[in-house]
Design a protein around this motif. Structure first.
Motif, short mmCIF file in Angstrom:
data_model
loop_
_atom_site.label_atom_id
_atom_site.label_comp_id
_atom_site.label_asym_id
_atom_site.label_seq_id
_atom_site.Cartn_x
_atom_site.Cartn_y
_atom_site.Cartn_z
N ILE A 172 84.18 75.73 -18.37
CA ILE A 172 83.25 75.67 -17.25
C ILE A 172 82.82 74.21 -17.06
CG2 ILE A 172 81.06 76.50 -16.33
CD1 ILE A 172 81.36 78.90 -18.31
N HIS A 173 83.07 73.69 -15.88
CA HIS A 173 82.83 72.28 -15.60
C HIS A 173 81.50 72.08 -14.86
CE1 HIS A 173 87.10 71.37 -16.55
NE2 HIS A 173 87.33 72.56 -16.01
N ILE A 174 80.90 70.93 -15.05
CA ILE A 174 79.77 70.47 -14.25
C ILE A 174 80.14 69.08 -13.73
CG2 ILE A 174 77.34 69.76 -14.24
CD1 ILE A 174 76.81 71.77 -16.43
N ILE A 175 79.97 68.87 -12.44
CA ILE A 175 80.31 67.58 -11.85
C ILE A 175 79.08 66.69 -11.87
CG2 ILE A 175 81.14 66.40 -9.77
CD1 ILE A 175 82.61 69.00 -9.03
N GLY A 176 79.17 65.58 -12.55
CA GLY A 176 78.03 64.68 -12.69
C GLY A 176 76.91 65.34 -13.47
N HIS A 177 75.69 65.20 -12.97
CA HIS A 177 74.52 65.79 -13.61
C HIS A 177 74.17 67.14 -13.00
CE1 HIS A 177 73.48 62.24 -16.02
NE2 HIS A 177 73.89 61.53 -14.98
N GLY A 178 75.05 67.66 -12.14
CA GLY A 178 74.78 68.93 -11.50
C GLY A 178 74.62 68.76 -10.00
N ASN A 179 74.40 69.89 -9.30
CA ASN A 179 74.30 69.96 -7.85
C ASN A 179 75.70 70.00 -7.24
OD1 ASN A 179 73.38 68.22 -4.99
ND2 ASN A 179 72.33 70.05 -5.60
N ILE A 180 75.76 70.29 -5.92
CA ILE A 180 77.05 70.41 -5.26
C ILE A 180 77.27 69.35 -4.19
CG2 ILE A 180 77.23 72.89 -5.67
CD1 ILE A 180 76.41 73.34 -2.75
N ALA A 181 76.30 68.47 -4.01
CA ALA A 181 76.46 67.48 -2.94
C ALA A 181 75.80 66.15 -3.25
CB ALA A 181 75.88 68.03 -1.63
N GLY A 182 74.89 66.12 -4.21
CA GLY A 182 74.10 64.91 -4.41
C GLY A 182 73.11 64.75 -3.27
N LEU A 183 72.34 63.70 -3.32
CA LEU A 183 71.33 63.48 -2.28
C LEU A 183 71.36 62.03 -1.83
CD1 LEU A 183 68.04 64.97 -1.60
CD2 LEU A 183 67.94 62.51 -2.08
N ASP A 184 71.29 61.83 -0.53
CA ASP A 184 71.28 60.49 0.05
C ASP A 184 69.85 59.99 0.10
OD1 ASP A 184 71.55 58.18 1.46
OD2 ASP A 184 72.51 59.06 3.23
N SER A 185 69.47 59.17 -0.86
CA SER A 185 68.08 58.71 -0.94
C SER A 185 67.74 57.70 0.15
CB SER A 185 67.79 58.11 -2.32
OG SER A 185 68.55 56.93 -2.53
N THR A 186 68.76 57.14 0.81
CA THR A 186 68.47 56.25 1.94
C THR A 186 68.08 57.05 3.18
OG1 THR A 186 70.79 56.20 2.65
CG2 THR A 186 70.09 54.51 1.08
N TYR A 187 68.50 58.31 3.24
CA TYR A 187 68.12 59.21 4.34
C TYR A 187 66.77 59.85 4.03
CZ TYR A 187 68.37 63.15 7.63
OH TYR A 187 68.11 64.06 8.62
N PHE A 188 66.60 60.33 2.80
CA PHE A 188 65.32 60.91 2.39
C PHE A 188 64.45 59.79 1.81
CE2 PHE A 188 67.91 64.69 2.60
CZ PHE A 188 67.04 65.62 3.17
N ASP A 189 63.96 58.95 2.71
CA ASP A 189 63.12 57.81 2.34
C ASP A 189 61.85 57.89 3.18
OD1 ASP A 189 61.87 55.38 2.01
OD2 ASP A 189 63.70 54.19 2.12
N PRO A 190 60.69 58.06 2.54
CA PRO A 190 59.44 58.24 3.30
C PRO A 190 59.05 57.04 4.14
CG PRO A 190 58.97 57.90 0.96
CD PRO A 190 60.45 58.08 1.08
N ASN A 191 59.66 55.88 3.90
CA ASN A 191 59.29 54.67 4.64
C ASN A 191 60.13 54.43 5.89
OD1 ASN A 191 57.25 53.84 2.72
ND2 ASN A 191 58.92 53.31 1.34
N LEU A 192 61.09 55.30 6.16
CA LEU A 192 61.93 55.13 7.34
C LEU A 192 61.13 55.36 8.63
CD1 LEU A 192 65.25 56.97 6.39
CD2 LEU A 192 64.92 54.51 6.60
N PRO A 193 61.36 54.56 9.67
CA PRO A 193 60.70 54.82 10.96
C PRO A 193 60.99 56.22 11.50
CG PRO A 193 61.72 52.64 10.93
CD PRO A 193 62.16 53.32 9.68
N ALA A 194 62.21 56.73 11.26
CA ALA A 194 62.57 58.06 11.74
C ALA A 194 61.71 59.14 11.09
CB ALA A 194 64.05 58.33 11.47
N VAL A 195 61.33 58.92 9.84
CA VAL A 195 60.48 59.88 9.15
C VAL A 195 59.07 59.86 9.73
CG1 VAL A 195 59.44 60.47 6.92
CG2 VAL A 195 61.84 59.78 7.03
N LYS A 196 58.56 58.68 10.01
CA LYS A 196 57.23 58.57 10.60
C LYS A 196 57.20 59.23 11.97
CE LYS A 196 56.37 54.22 8.14
NZ LYS A 196 55.54 54.82 7.10
N GLN A 197 58.31 59.10 12.72
CA GLN A 197 58.39 59.75 14.02
C GLN A 197 58.46 61.27 13.85
OE1 GLN A 197 58.15 58.38 17.15
NE2 GLN A 197 58.08 60.53 17.77
N ALA A 198 59.16 61.72 12.81
CA ALA A 198 59.26 63.15 12.55
C ALA A 198 57.89 63.75 12.24
CB ALA A 198 60.21 63.41 11.38
#
Length: 416
Positions: A172-198
Motif C-alpha cells: 500500500i503506497h502513500i504519495i508524499g506525505h498524503g493527500n491526492i492533490a497537494g495544495l497551492d499555497s500561492t492561491y490560498f494566501d490570505p494577503n492576495l487582493p483576490a481574497v480581499k475582494q472575495a
C-alpha cells in the motif's frame, strides 16, 4: 531539463483519470489533469453533471456511476467503462473515490490495462454499524484492490485500516506525505487582493439574503465558526448544531456546501440549521477563500475522512481548526499548535473546544494560524506533490517495461 526529458518519455503514453462525480475533478483535483497532460495524453472519465470540466471535449468521457450499493447500475457502469477504455486505450488508469474505483478497476482488469491504480480517499465500512453493509462494503474494497495493480492510500490512517482489516495483501503506497492533490499555497494566501475582494463579495451576498447575518459577521464582536463540506450526516453536523446552540450569542456559524440527498442530516438537525438566528447556509462555493478569510476558526466534526482538503485550505489561509480525532484530520492538525482535536460524536468535547477557541486571545489564534500555514507549505505544497506523482507514474511504467508483459495476473480472492 528534467521536465523536457519527462515530456519526451511520456509524450505517447495515455493516462485516464476516473472519479465518480465531476465535482471532484473541478474542486479537489482542479488543474491536475491539465498539468499531467503536459507529460501524457490525458483524459478524464466521470458521471454526467455540473460543473463543466476544463478539459478538451475529446478528453472527456461520461460514464454514469451511482453512489451507494447498486449492483445492477454498477454492472451497466462497468460495461460503459469497458467501452471507454477500449476506445481510448490508456496505458495507465487512475481512479479516485469508491464507486469510480469499483467500476474503473474491474473494467481496467477486463481490458488488460497495464497500470491500474486506485487511490483510497477514505474507507466507509469501518464506521458502518450495519453488519451486512459492513461486509458488502469491505468486499467491494477488496475487489477493487484485487483488480488494481497498484493500491494507494491517501494517508497513513487509511493505509493502517486497509492493513488492519486485511482488505489486501498488496503493498500500500502513500504519495508524499498524503493527500491526492497537494495544495497551492500561492492561491490560498490570505494577503492576495483576490481574497480581499472575495470577502467583500461575500458580505454583499449575505446582506442581500439576510441582513441580520451580515451585520453579525461585520461586527467586531462577532466570532465566526465555519463549516465547509457536503451537508451529510457523517460530517458531524448533528453534534455541531447541538454544540453551537449552547455557545455565546456573539458566535456565528456559516455552513458552506450543498445538501447531500443520499445521506442528509436528521430532521431535527436540519430544523435547527434553518431556524437558528446565528446559523447561515451559504450553499456551494467554487471559491472558498472568501469565507475562510472571514472566519475565526474552521470546524470539521466528521465521523470519517480520508485526508480532508478543507483542513489544508484553512491552514494555508492561516486559520486554526477544530476537527475530530480521525484518519486524515489527525495527520494534519497538531493539537495546541494549529488547532484542536476532539473525539467524534462527542457534543460535550466539541462544545468545550469551541468555547476554548472563543476565549483564546486573538493574537494566540493568529499564531496558531501562522503555524498551520507553515506546516501546509512544508508538507503539502502542490508543486512538490505533482512532481512526486509523476515520479510514481514513472516507476510503475518502468516496472511494466522491465517485466516485458502487460498481461495482469489473475486477481486474488477478496479477503473476508
Amino acid at each position: 531539463m528534467f521536465n523536457h526529458c519527462m515530456q519526451m518519455v511520456y509524450s505517447k503514453r495515455k493516462l485516464l483519470i476516473a472519479t465518480t462525480v465531476p465535482e471532484t475533478l473541478a474542486t479537489i483535483l482542479q488543474g491536475q489533469p491539465q498539468y499531467l497532460s503536459t507529460y501524457f495524453e490525458t483524459a478524464v472519465v466521470t458521471s454526467a453533471g455540473e460543473p463543466t470540466l476544463d478539459m478538451p471535449e475529446d478528453a472527456r468521457f461520461t460514464v454514469n456511476m451511482q453512489r451507494g450499493i447498486s449492483p445492477l447500475a454498477d454492472l451497466k457502469s462497468i460495461i460503459a467503462m469497458v467501452k471507454v477504455i477500449r476506445a481510448y486505450k490508456p496505458d495507465i488508469i487512475h481512479s479516485f473515490t469508491p464507486k469510480a474505483g469499483l467500476v474503473c478497476m474491474v473494467a481496467g482488469f477486463l481490458c488488460r490495462v497495464s497500470v491500474r491504480i486506485h487511490t483510497f480517499t477514505g474507507l466507509i465500512f469501518p464506521t458502518t454499524s450495519n453488519k451486512i453493509k459492513h461486509f458488502v462494503l469491505k468486499q467491494v474494497d477488496a475487489l477493487i484492490c484485487a483488480c488494481a495493480t497498484t493500491v494507494v492510500a491517501e494517508g497513513a490512517g487509511v493505509k493502517r485500516d486497509l492493513s488492519r482489516f486485511k482488505v489486501t495483501s498488496k503493498p500500500i503506497h502513500i504519495i508524499g506525505h498524503g493527500n491526492i492533490a497537494g495544495l497551492d499555497s500561492t492561491y490560498f494566501d490570505p494577503n492576495l487582493p483576490a481574497v480581499k475582494q472575495a470577502v467583500t463579495d461575500l458580505n454583499k451576498n449575505l446582506k442581500s439574503h439576510l441582513e441580520t447575518h451580515a451585520s453579525l459577521i461585520e461586527s467586531t464582536d462577532a466570532f465566526v465558526f465555519l463549516f465547509i463540506g457536503r451537508l451529510n450526516r457523517d460530517k458531524g453536523l448533528k453534534e455541531l448544531a447541538q454544540a453551537f446552540t449552547e455557545l455565546d450569542k456573539r458566535a456565528v456559524l456559516l455552513l458552506v456546501g450543498s445538501l447531500d440527498p443520499t445521506a442528509p442530516p436528521d430532521a431535527n438537525t436540519l430544523d435547527t440549521i434553518q431556524k437558528h438566528p446565528c446559523i447561515k447556509q451559504v450553499g456551494f462555493l467554487h471559491d472558498v477563500r472568501g469565507v475562510l478569510a472571514q472566519c475565526d476558526v474552521l470546524v470539521l466534526p466528521s465521523y470519517r475522512e480520508g485526508f480532508p482538503n478543507v483542513l489544508l485550505q484553512a491552514g494555508a489561509m492561516q486559520k486554526p481548526v477544530i476537527a475530530t480525532n480521525i484518519n486524515g484530520s489527525n495527520e494534519i492538525v497538531l493539537p495546541g499548535e494549529t488547532g484542536w482535536l476532539v473525539p467524534a460524536k462527542n457534543v460535550a468535547a466539541l462544545k468545550q473546544a469551541m468555547l476554548q477557541a472563543l476565549q483564546k486571545p486573538a493574537d494566540q489564534r493568529q499564531s496558531m494560524g501562522f503555524a498551520a500555514r507553515q506546516r501546509i507549505q512544508n508538507l503539502y505544497e502542490r508543486k512538490v506533490y505533482l512532481n512526486l506523482l509523476l515520479s510514481f507514474y514513472q516507476s510503475l511504467l518502468n516496472q511494466t517495461t522491465l517485466t516485458g508483459s502487460t498481461q495482469p495476473r489473475k486477481p486474488s480472492k477478496p479477503k473476508t
